[in-house]
Write a protein that holds these residues in place. Structure first.
Motif, PDB file in Angstrom:
ATOM      1  N   GLN A   1      23.567 108.726  24.650  1.00 27.06           N
ATOM      2  CA  GLN A   1      24.455 109.781  25.164  1.00 27.06           C
ATOM      3  C   GLN A   1      23.838 110.407  26.420  1.00 27.06           C
ATOM      4  N   ALA A   2      22.514 110.560  26.405  1.00 27.52           N
ATOM      5  CA  ALA A   2      21.825 111.110  27.585  1.00 27.52           C
ATOM      6  C   ALA A   2      22.052 110.203  28.795  1.00 27.52           C
ATOM      7  N   TYR A   3      22.084 108.887  28.555  1.00 26.52           N
ATOM      8  CA  TYR A   3      22.297 107.946  29.663  1.00 26.52           C
ATOM      9  C   TYR A   3      23.694 108.086  30.271  1.00 26.52           C
ATOM     10  N   ILE A   4      24.648 108.498  29.449  1.00 31.03           N
ATOM     11  CA  ILE A   4      26.000 108.676  30.005  1.00 31.03           C
ATOM     12  C   ILE A   4      25.961 109.830  31.022  1.00 31.03           C
ATOM     13  N   ALA A   5      25.315 110.921  30.630  1.00 37.78           N
ATOM     14  CA  ALA A   5      25.200 112.074  31.530  1.00 37.78           C
ATOM     15  C   ALA A   5      24.371 111.723  32.767  1.00 37.78           C
ATOM     16  N   PHE A   6      23.350 110.939  32.554  1.00 32.19           N
ATOM     17  CA  PHE A   6      22.479 110.470  33.647  1.00 32.19           C
ATOM     18  C   PHE A   6      23.313 109.692  34.673  1.00 32.19           C
ATOM     19  N   THR A   7      24.209 108.838  34.188  1.00 34.89           N
ATOM     20  CA  THR A   7      25.043 108.055  35.098  1.00 34.89           C
ATOM     21  C   THR A   7      26.028 108.958  35.845  1.00 34.89           C
ATOM     22  N   GLU A   8      26.552 109.942  35.134  1.00 35.69           N
ATOM     23  CA  GLU A   8      27.460 110.888  35.808  1.00 35.69           C
ATOM     24  C   GLU A   8      26.702 111.615  36.921  1.00 35.69           C
ATOM     25  N   ALA A   9      25.462 112.000  36.638  1.00 34.47           N
ATOM     26  CA  ALA A   9      24.648 112.697  37.646  1.00 34.47           C
ATOM     27  C   ALA A   9      24.375 111.780  38.838  1.00 34.47           C
ATOM     28  N   LEU A  10      24.093 110.530  38.542  1.00 31.01           N
ATOM     29  CA  LEU A  10      23.816 109.541  39.601  1.00 31.01           C
ATOM     30  C   LEU A  10      25.030 109.392  40.517  1.00 31.01           C
ATOM     31  N   THR A  11      26.199 109.308  39.917  1.00 32.10           N
ATOM     32  CA  THR A  11      27.429 109.159  40.697  1.00 32.10           C
ATOM     33  C   THR A  11      27.730 110.442  41.470  1.00 32.10           C
ATOM     34  N   ALA A  12      27.528 111.579  40.809  1.00 31.62           N
ATOM     35  CA  ALA A  12      27.783 112.864  41.484  1.00 31.62           C
ATOM     36  C   ALA A  12      26.835 113.041  42.665  1.00 31.62           C
ATOM     37  N   ALA A  13      25.599 112.599  42.505  1.00 29.41           N
ATOM     38  CA  ALA A  13      24.637 112.696  43.616  1.00 29.41           C
ATOM     39  C   ALA A  13      25.151 111.883  44.803  1.00 29.41           C
TER      40      ALA A  13
END
Ligand SMILES: Cc1cc2nc3c(=O)[nH]c(=O)nc-3n(C[C@H](O)[C@H](O)[C@H](O)COP(=O)(O)O)c2cc1C
Length: 210
Positions: free
Chosen positions: A133-145
């Motif tokens: 689940q943490a990786y899902i948020a991590f990917t969202e952060a990566l895309t948002a960056a």
């Protein structure tokens, strides 16, 4: 720029220039992570945002000496719950009831189902589920960056136990899952910056079943 242009622009920067990312951009990147969907909505992770240079210096040697750990602006550490407990599950269900302002029998039954399964499971299995689940948020952060024109280097190359110790995560019932240094690329020192992005062809990845 369209989203796909931004995803083509982004890459796993190998060198960053130390320039600071504005706090409003950082907040929007974190908000994207907060909005990430998670299994049963439990959000079983926390994000540590390290601005402190000394702490970054401590982490660098246990992260394969990767220079972006210290040359980034903010180092995000995604830390997953070490296990699921009744308290943690109840917190999210109670929060949902509070925010929505009503209780629902189906939702309460679902709470009981989770309470009767997750906490009894092996902690390692629960951590692995939480880390996903943490990786899902991590990917969202990566895309948002990328959306913000900010570089970010997804990073699994680190000693998780050592990072847990440096940040005192185990005492908080957390374990580091993945790192995301956020900052700006140092183009003249990054061997990767001009290389063509490599992805396998769509037909090797997607099967359409009509
Ligand atoms: C979960 C994950 C962990 C990664 N760990 C590292 C790492 O420790 N160091 C690094 O330089 N790159 C790391 N990468 C970057 C990948 O090598 C890179 O994303 C991949 O080769 C695709 O290239 P691109 O991101 O530049 O498009 C990681 C990527 C992901 C998604």
């Amino acid at each position: 720029m369209e989203l796909l242009d931004k995803l083509n622009w982004r890459y796993a920067a190998k060198a960053m220039n130390g320039e600071k990312v504005s706090e409003d951009k950082i907040e929007r990147i974190l908000e994207a992570a907060r909005l990430a969907p998670t299994s049963s909505g439990l959000q079983p992770f926390e994000i540590f945002v390290i601005k402190n240079q000394e702490v970054k210096e401590k982490i660098k040697p246990v992260a394969w000496n990767q220079s972006v750990v210290t040359d980034c602006s903010h180092l995000f550490v995604f830390a997953a719950w070490d296990t699921y407990t009744a308290e943690r599950i109840n917190y999210m269900f109670d929060l949902t009831n509070k925010i929505r302002g009503f209780e629902n029998e189906g939702w309460e039954n679902y709470r009981q189902m989770l309470l009767s399964t997750y906490p009894q499971k092996n902690a390692e299995e629960n951590f692995n589920h939480a880390a996903k689940q943490a990786y899902i948020a991590f990917t969202e952060a990566l895309t948002a960056a990328a959306f913000e024109g900010v570089d970010a280097t997804p990073m699994e190359g680190f000693d998780a136990d050592a990072v847990d110790q440096i940040l005192g995560l185990r005492e908080k019932g957390l374990r580091s899952a993945v790192l995301l240094p956020v900052g700006y690329r140092k183009e003249n020192e990054d061997w990767l910056v001009d290389l063509v992005k490599v992805r396998k062809p769509m037909e090797d990845m997607v099967t359409v079943i009509e």
